[in-house]
Motif scaffolding. Structure first.
Motif, short mmCIF file in Angstrom:
data_model
loop_
_atom_site.label_atom_id
_atom_site.label_comp_id
_atom_site.label_asym_id
_atom_site.label_seq_id
_atom_site.Cartn_x
_atom_site.Cartn_y
_atom_site.Cartn_z
N GLU A 110 0.84 -1.19 0.00
CA GLU A 110 0.00 0.00 0.00
C GLU A 110 0.88 1.25 0.00
N THR A 111 0.48 2.24 -0.76
CA THR A 111 1.24 3.47 -0.82
C THR A 111 0.56 4.58 -0.01
N LEU A 112 1.34 5.58 0.31
CA LEU A 112 0.81 6.75 1.01
C LEU A 112 -0.17 7.50 0.11
N ASP A 113 -1.03 8.28 0.73
CA ASP A 113 -1.91 9.14 -0.06
C ASP A 113 -1.09 10.27 -0.67
N PRO A 114 -1.30 10.56 -1.95
CA PRO A 114 -0.48 11.59 -2.60
C PRO A 114 -0.76 12.98 -2.05
N ILE A 115 0.28 13.79 -1.97
CA ILE A 115 0.12 15.18 -1.57
C ILE A 115 0.95 16.06 -2.50
N GLU A 116 0.56 17.31 -2.59
CA GLU A 116 1.25 18.25 -3.45
C GLU A 116 2.38 18.95 -2.69
N ASP A 117 3.18 19.69 -3.41
CA ASP A 117 4.27 20.45 -2.80
C ASP A 117 3.73 21.50 -1.84
N ASP A 118 4.45 21.70 -0.76
CA ASP A 118 4.15 22.79 0.18
C ASP A 118 5.47 23.25 0.78
N PRO A 119 6.05 24.31 0.22
CA PRO A 119 7.36 24.78 0.69
C PRO A 119 7.39 25.16 2.16
N THR A 120 6.21 25.42 2.75
CA THR A 120 6.18 25.84 4.15
C THR A 120 6.11 24.67 5.11
N ALA A 121 5.86 23.46 4.58
CA ALA A 121 5.70 22.29 5.44
C ALA A 121 7.06 21.72 5.86
#
Length: 327
Positions: A110-121
């Motif tokens: 199982e893979t992680l749920d995809p997320i987009e870039d967030d330079p502040t994270a």
């Protein structure tokens, strides 16, 4: 073949470019050029992936194959495919085994749920893996049957900037008592950068597609460290197995970073280096002996300086603390 390597100045991408040049391919590297030189025989086009005009110099060119490492950025991967994918005959995207959501037990896919870039994270291994999932999805959606998705494991060998694998041959060559984690239930696996690069070029030549874990066979960590010692340890070197409880009390970190024992994994990630290499090996991946990687890594370490400040591992003083604590 006309091959574009997005990167080409560091570690894997540079090794891919060098391998392709050695086979007589026409190789162009797209990079800022700030991190180093491209291999002899390869061309360089200056590309800054953080700009909207990144690929303007390459528009309209057709490449038989494109290789994209793209590190952590979903946007980088998506924009590269958008700009160049239509005219590419084959596309390699180097992902990571960090995409998997459960590393505690073998056989989980199982893979992680995809997320987009967030330079502040804040950067975490989970965020890195989730962004790689999103990047993989972007490549598949755009290219479908032209995409070779390579989920790389621990990449080792000359040029490794992480200091993880290289710590061990460097330390063992220095002799004396060497602290190693006493973890008989932990597996370990790696892939020499030269073997992974050779397979990437093979895949481009053969139009291999699909999604693979790009890593070598798994073996017990103790056996891997023993093979490294057999190839690189100074005479009289003693591997001292220290229980995890002692390492924890001494504030020794697993895997990487300051005050760490590289390749040691916490219990929650015990199966991270127990991926099934069978499909990759059946598809043409060839791996060299651990001893060869260890010897070549030691030569690279000596070129940098064995006693230099490191990104991973223990200093002599920290190791002495652990040995004292272990009794």
């Amino acid at each position: 073949m006309k091959i574009l390597v997005i990167g080409g100045t560091l570690f894997l991408s540079k090794t891919v470019a060098a391998e392709a040049v050695s086979r007589g391919h026409d190789v162009l590297c797209a990079a800022r050029g700030a991190s180093g030189r491209v291999p002899d025989g390869a061309g360089l086009v200056h590309v800054d992936r953080d700009t909207e005009s990144a690929y303007d110099k390459l528009r309209g060119e057709r490449f038989d194959a494109v290789v994209d490492v793209a590190r952590t950025s979903v946007t980088w991967a998506r924009e590269a495919v958008r700009a160049l994918g239509q005219d590419a005959g084959h596309w390699t995207f180097v992902s990571s085994c960090s995409v998997y959501s459960d590393h505690s037990a073998p056989g989980r896919h199982e893979t992680l749920d995809p997320i987009e870039d967030d330079p502040t994270a804040e950067f975490t291994s989970e965020r890195y893996g989730a962004q790689k999932v999103a990047a993989e999805n972007a490549v598949r959606e755009a290219l479908d049957d032209r995409a070779f998705i390579l989920r790389a494991g621990l990449i080792t060998g000359p040029g490794d900037p992480s200091d993880r694998f290289g710590y061990w041959p460097a330390r063992m060559s220095d002799g004396g008592q060497v602290v190693v984690p006493d973890v008989p239930d932990q597996a370990a696996q790696h892939i020499d950068v030269r073997d992974l690069a050779a397979w990437i070029v093979d895949a481009a030549e053969q139009r291999l597609t699909g999604t693979f874990d790009g890593t070598g066979p798994s073996e017990p960590l103790g056996m891997l460290l023993g093979e490294i010692a057999g190839a690189t340890a100074a005479q009289g070197t003693e591997l001292v197995r220290v229980p995890e409880a002692v390492l924890d009390r001494a504030n020794i970190n697993p895997w990487a970073g300051p005050r760490s024992l590289p390749l040691w994994l916490p219990a929650s990630h015990r199966a991270m280096m127990f991926r099934d290499a069978g499909p990759a090996l059946a598809a043409g991946l060839k791996t060299r002996p651990v001893a060869e990687t260890a010897l070549d890594s030691l030569e690279y370490e000596r070129g940098l300086g064995i006693d230099r400040p490191r990104k991973a591992g223990l200093t002599h003083a920290e190791e002495a603390e652990v040995l004292t604590a272990a009794g």
